[in-house]
Design a protein around this motif. Structure first.
Motif, PDB file in Angstrom:
ATOM      1  N   ILE A   1       0.836  -1.203   0.000  1.00 45.87           N
ATOM      2  CA  ILE A   1       0.000   0.000   0.000  1.00 45.87           C
ATOM      3  C   ILE A   1       0.872   1.254   0.000  1.00 45.87           C
ATOM      4  O   ILE A   1       0.617   2.202  -0.739  1.00 45.87           O
ATOM      5  N   GLU A   2       1.902   1.262   0.821  1.00 40.24           N
ATOM      6  CA  GLU A   2       2.800   2.418   0.878  1.00 40.24           C
ATOM      7  C   GLU A   2       3.519   2.604  -0.461  1.00 40.24           C
ATOM      8  O   GLU A   2       3.660   3.731  -0.952  1.00 40.24           O
TER       9      GLU A   2
ATOM     10  N   VAL B   1       3.207   5.901  -3.084  1.00 38.43           N
ATOM     11  CA  VAL B   1       4.354   6.648  -3.627  1.00 38.43           C
ATOM     12  C   VAL B   1       4.282   6.703  -5.154  1.00 38.43           C
ATOM     13  O   VAL B   1       4.515   7.750  -5.768  1.00 38.43           O
ATOM     14  N   ILE B   2       3.937   5.593  -5.781  1.00 36.32           N
ATOM     15  CA  ILE B   2       3.834   5.556  -7.246  1.00 36.32           C
ATOM     16  C   ILE B   2       2.732   6.486  -7.736  1.00 36.32           C
ATOM     17  O   ILE B   2       2.891   7.203  -8.728  1.00 36.32           O
TER      18      ILE B   2
END
Length: 147
Positions: free
Chosen positions: A18-19, A23-24
């Motif tokens: 998820i993190e 970021v993407i």
């Protein structure tokens, strides 16, 4: 010693999926904003360089006319063609697929116009609504350059 490493490994946390996806997504949003802005900057600089070349031609024509290199007609008008301006105008590049043609004229009222076949295909939003064509009057050229 074992306890030390076991404790360190237990406290180590990596990036979750998820993190990583967050970021993407943030990077994609930044790229979506930046790419069109960079494209506009490139178009503005190309169009401004065309106007700067026309200004360079006009300045060279004024010097050439002062030196007597251009043709003066009986009515007092002056015409400077590409051959007259050799040695007075530099760094004027031709557009792809065209032959470089340029010159300048001064009418009896003292108004200069520049003829340059590079004054075509303005793509930037900055000049899109302007009617830019060759020959271009000096007053219009100065107005466009001051934008």
């Amino acid at each position: 010693m074992k306890k030390f490493f076991a404790k360190r490994l237990k406290n180590e946390k990596g990036l979750t999926l998820i993190e990583l996806l967050a970021v993407i997504v943030i990077l994609a949003i930044i790229a979506a904003i930046a790419v069109p802005a960079i494209g506009n900057i490139i178009d503005n600089s190309k169009d401004s360089s065309k106007l700067a070349a026309a200004s360079n031609i006009l300045a060279g024509a004024k010097i050439a006319a002062t030196d007597g290199a251009c043709e003066e007609s009986n009515d007092g008008s002056i015409t400077c063609d590409k051959d007259d301006l050799k040695g007075y105008v530099e760094n004027v590049k031709e557009e792809k697929g065209t032959t470089l043609n340029y010159g300048a004229d001064k009418d009896t009222d003292g108004n200069w116009t520049v003829t340059y076949n590079g004054l075509t295909n303005f793509n930037s939003k900055k000049y899109k609504d302007e009617s830019i064509a060759s020959p271009l009057a000096e007053s219009k050229l100065n107005e466009l350059l001051s934008k």
